[in-house]
Design an enzyme around this catalytic site. Structure first.
Site, PDB file in Angstrom:
ATOM      1  N   PRO A   1      39.167  37.110  41.302  1.00 31.91           N
ATOM      2  CA  PRO A   1      39.731  38.053  40.317  1.00 31.91           C
ATOM      3  C   PRO A   1      40.976  38.808  40.751  1.00 31.91           C
ATOM      4  O   PRO A   1      41.389  39.744  40.068  1.00 31.91           O
ATOM      5  CB  PRO A   1      38.575  39.031  40.119  1.00 31.91           C
ATOM      6  CG  PRO A   1      37.939  39.098  41.477  1.00 31.91           C
ATOM      7  CD  PRO A   1      38.059  37.705  42.054  1.00 31.91           C
ATOM      8  N   CYS A   2      41.628  38.411  41.845  1.00 28.69           N
ATOM      9  CA  CYS A   2      42.716  39.243  42.366  1.00 28.69           C
ATOM     10  C   CYS A   2      43.905  39.345  41.422  1.00 28.69           C
ATOM     11  O   CYS A   2      44.682  40.291  41.513  1.00 28.69           O
ATOM     12  CB  CYS A   2      43.165  38.741  43.734  1.00 28.69           C
ATOM     13  SG  CYS A   2      43.903  37.103  43.748  1.00 28.69           S
ATOM     14  N   LYS A   3      44.076  38.381  40.501  1.00 34.81           N
ATOM     15  CA  LYS A   3      45.197  38.425  39.564  1.00 34.81           C
ATOM     16  C   LYS A   3      44.755  38.703  38.127  1.00 34.81           C
ATOM     17  O   LYS A   3      45.566  38.692  37.211  1.00 34.81           O
ATOM     18  CB  LYS A   3      45.969  37.096  39.603  1.00 34.81           C
ATOM     19  CG  LYS A   3      46.618  36.780  40.943  1.00 34.81           C
ATOM     20  CD  LYS A   3      47.713  37.772  41.289  1.00 34.81           C
ATOM     21  CE  LYS A   3      48.400  37.400  42.593  1.00 34.81           C
ATOM     22  NZ  LYS A   3      49.440  38.372  42.961  1.00 34.81           N
TER      23      LYS A   3
END
Length: 302
Positions: A251-253
């Site tokens: 989910p980092c982006k």
């Protein structure tokens, strides 16, 4: 593969520790940054369950895994037995199927302002078996850079091309006129949407099964992910509410991509409410898992 798994495991442990020291987001910032508070996640989840009854809320596997900032009976969302008729390799590029659309044409069709420069390639325009594969093409924008960090997906074309409103009933439908030997036996997936406290966004986990309901290996599961994302954007990490590891869309982006989508909708005069967040989230994740037919929201007009 082993080295990448080791890197993923180290990252997973590090993020798990970091999450414990991350305060729970209290103030709404979804319009400003694309993130959600736990309360907003529940609101969006309730709306998803209302519109798509195949989704439901689930509890943690045991009391030690209950996340106190979420209701006990709404720890994560789940949908079961989602079909996957094709492997991603069956959606390979074929020049004879493509049609080049100018941005003006796409904009006119979808109600967005067009641009005379450039265009958009519908790689499966003439293929009634798979319909448009724009999600897969857009997914290829999410390649890794040299240091292993993911690049943000350029989503401008996603809204312009109508990628969030898919009217094609033939998309991802297996052809019935092919010989049995040419049709892959369907797999199924259970999909989970959890709240990631560290990144403050939804996180998608997946567990796959073969035609005999036997769990797929990690290697088999990667066959159903876009090649540009398998073992990169897709990692195997510990589930937030269950005592097991699962493939997950990292989910980092997510916040950055959701913010851009929300801005695009606002610019077109379609400002979305936080309750519609997961409907939009499910649509852009299709770029990573284009052959898993989970998006029952296609008929819902945002």
């Amino acid at each position: 593969m082993d080295l990448q798994n080791l890197v993923n495991n180290v990252k997973s442990v590090s993020l798990s520790v970091a999450e414990k020291f991350t305060p729970v987001l209290k103030e709404s910032k979804f319009r400003e940054t694309g993130v959600l508070t736990p309360e907003e996640f529940v609101t969006a989840g309730d709306n998803l369950v209302h519109h798509c009854p195949t989704w439901s809320w689930a509890r943690a596997s045991d009391p030690s895994r209950v996340r106190s900032f979420l209701p006990e009976n709404k720890q994560y969302l789940i949908t079961r037995n989602v079909p996957c008729h094709k492997r991603c390799r069956q959606m390979e590029y074929d020049q004879s199927q493509e049609k080049i659309l100018t941005s003006m044409e796409v904009g006119a069709e979808e109600g967005f302002a067009g641009d005379e420069d450039g265009g958009w390639v519908d790689t499966h325009h003439y293929n009634q078996e798979t319909g448009s594969s724009q999600a897969l093409e857009l997914g290829q924008e999410m390649n890794e850079d040299d240091d292993g960090e993911e690049e943000a997906l350029d989503l401008d074309d996603l809204v312009e091309s109508g990628g969030l409103e898919d009217p094609d009933p033939n998309r991802f439908v297996a052809a019935s006129n092919k010989p049995t030997s040419e049709v892959e036996r369907p797999r199924t997936y259970d999909l989970h949407i959890c709240y990631d406290k560290y990144y403050q966004v939804p996180r998608l986990y997946l567990v796959g099964y073969d035609e005999n309901r036997r769990p797929l290996s990690v290697e088999q599961t990667y066959e159903d992910f876009s090649a540009d994302h398998a073992n990169k954007t897709i990692t195997v990490e510990s589930h937030t509410s269950l005592d097991c590891d699962m493939p997950t869309v990292h989910p980092c982006k997510h916040a950055e991509m959701m913010k851009r989508l929300l801005d695009q909708y606002a610019e077109s005069g379609k400002e979305l409410g936080v309750h519609e967040y997961l409907l939009l989230f499910l649509k852009f994740v299709q770029a990573v898992i284009p052959t898993i037919e989970y998006d029952y929201t296609r008929a819902i007009q945002l």
